[in-house]
Enzyme design. Structure first.
Site, PDB file in Angstrom:
ATOM      1  N   SER A 136       0.872  -1.175   0.000  1.00  0.00           N
ATOM      2  CA  SER A 136       0.000   0.000   0.000  1.00  0.00           C
ATOM      3  C   SER A 136       0.903   1.216   0.000  1.00  0.00           C
ATOM      4  O   SER A 136       2.054   1.159   0.449  1.00  0.00           O
ATOM      5  CB  SER A 136      -0.894   0.014   1.248  1.00  0.00           C
ATOM      6  OG  SER A 136      -1.532   1.272   1.409  1.00  0.00           O
ATOM      7  N   TYR A 194      -2.334  -1.193  10.724  1.00  0.00           N
ATOM      8  CA  TYR A 194      -2.285  -1.421   9.271  1.00  0.00           C
ATOM      9  C   TYR A 194      -0.955  -0.955   8.690  1.00  0.00           C
ATOM     10  O   TYR A 194      -0.301  -1.687   7.927  1.00  0.00           O
ATOM     11  CB  TYR A 194      -3.457  -0.682   8.612  1.00  0.00           C
ATOM     12  CG  TYR A 194      -3.551  -0.887   7.119  1.00  0.00           C
ATOM     13  CD1 TYR A 194      -4.032  -2.080   6.601  1.00  0.00           C
ATOM     14  CD2 TYR A 194      -3.167   0.110   6.227  1.00  0.00           C
ATOM     15  CE1 TYR A 194      -4.140  -2.275   5.228  1.00  0.00           C
ATOM     16  CE2 TYR A 194      -3.269  -0.077   4.855  1.00  0.00           C
ATOM     17  CZ  TYR A 194      -3.754  -1.266   4.364  1.00  0.00           C
ATOM     18  OH  TYR A 194      -3.848  -1.462   3.004  1.00  0.00           O
TER      19      TYR A 194
END
Length: 358
Positions: free
Chosen positions: A195, A208
């Protein structure tokens, strides 16, 4: 003059000197050279890719994790259309996503159950994959499976930290270690979908972002170690695609609501005095709006992964801009970060992602 007045005076002096230095450097020859470089670099990159050629996916086997929904589901269909034998692994074998892929009804589309957080599940999947491609090896492994998570450092429970890490970090480690012998056999590719948050720290994303930063490092080390075997490792960093992936659809928001409730149930009274339950409820109601800021199509990411699997000279890292507006603030921040001090960058970050407990 006080100590802080001196600090501010020095700051102003440094900024002034920087402006003067920049102005002095902007001579005509300098501007011409910079312009030439800006024009030549894209041409160089394009010609390099042309010279390297491309690889056909026909009769090559590619395994994709996390094909229930989102990137993995769309990628499995796209690779099938290009002639690849796709091994689409799913967390829910009886789910709608798995059934849609089975409906293709072709021996080039194999749907297998896989829980990347389970050693036994990975081992079982490996046994089946060996039977499928024992003669040719595995051309591509796309580590796409992941778990999106929202939560503050203090409210996120240790169970939640470990759960996210077990999927996003160690899931990638498990599958990579398991399938490396088959990838070496084919001198293939590992595509790790991390990401843009693997390079960007922002509030409410501790669990995350930790996992995505780790995925970046693991990918880089694997690339260095596998280069001698002809195995290429490519990192794909999607920007703001939260709405298009389904992470923030009705089901996704319901899941986040359950995770918020778990945080609140396990929080101490001292923490509850700082973070109110109403605040978590309000944040949950805003997630629909946040989803609306993301890209509406997964195509840019699917195209990037496909190119990484087929290019003769793939880029080791690919940032993919998302967002519904004219620019992706996540990707923009990552691109400017190397040129700013930490203090200045955090001021810029707080403009796009303001954070305050009310």
């Amino acid at each position: 003059m006080t100590s802080w007045e001196l600090v501010y005076a020095l700051q102003a002096g440094m900024v002034g000197m920087g402006v003067v230095a920049l102005y002095s450097a902007l001579t005509t020859p300098t501007l011409l050279c910079v312009t030439a470089l800006l024009l030549l670099y894209p041409l160089y990159c394009r010609q390099r890719k042309r010279a390297a050629g491309s690889v056909s996916l026909e009769d090559r086997t590619v395994l994709v994790t996390g094909c229930d929904t989102g990137f993995g589901h769309e990628l499995a269909k796209a690779l099938f259309e290009q002639g690849s034998h796709v091994i689409a692994t799913v967390y829910r074998p009886d789910g709608e996503g798995a059934q849609t892929l089975r409906d293709v009804k072709s021996n080039r589309m194999t749907v297998l159950p896989l829980d990347v957080s389970s050693d036994d599940s990975v081992a079982q999947c490996l046994r089946q994959v060996k039977e499928i491609c024992k003669n040719s090896g595995l051309w591509g492994l796309v580590n796409n499976a992941g778990h999106n998570f929202v939560g503050e450092v203090e409210l996120t429970t240790m169970r939640q930290y470990l759960m996210v890490a077990n999927i996003n970090i160690f899931g990638m480690v498990r599958t990579t270690r398991a399938f490396l012998p088959l990838l070496r056999q084919a001198r293939g590719r590992i595509i790790n979908v991390t990401s843009i948050k693997g390079q960007l720290s922002s509030p409410m994303n501790a669990a995350y972002n930790i996992s995505k930063f780790a995925g970046e490092t693991f990918s880089e080390i694997t690339r260095q170690e596998m280069k001698q075997f002809g195995v290429k490792v490519i990192i794909v960093e999607p920007g703001n695609f939260g709405g298009a992936t389904g992470c923030l659809n009705k089901e996704g928001i319901a899941r986040i609501g359950r995770e918020f409730q778990e945080m609140w149930d396990e929080a101490s009274e001292e923490v509850k005095e700082v973070f109110s339950k109403d605040r978590l409820d309000n944040l949950l109601s805003k997630l629909d709006k946040i989803a609306g800021t993301g890209a509406s199509s997964l195509t840019p990411v699917i195209h990037t992964i496909t190119e990484a699997l087929t290019s003769g000279d793939p880029d080791p890292r690919c940032i993919v801009d998302g967002a519904s507006g004219w620019f992706d603030e996540y990707c923009m921040l990552v691109r400017v970060k190397p040129f700013l001090s930490d203090r200045l960058f955090e001021k810029l970050l707080s403009y796009f992602f303001p954070y305050k407990v009310e």
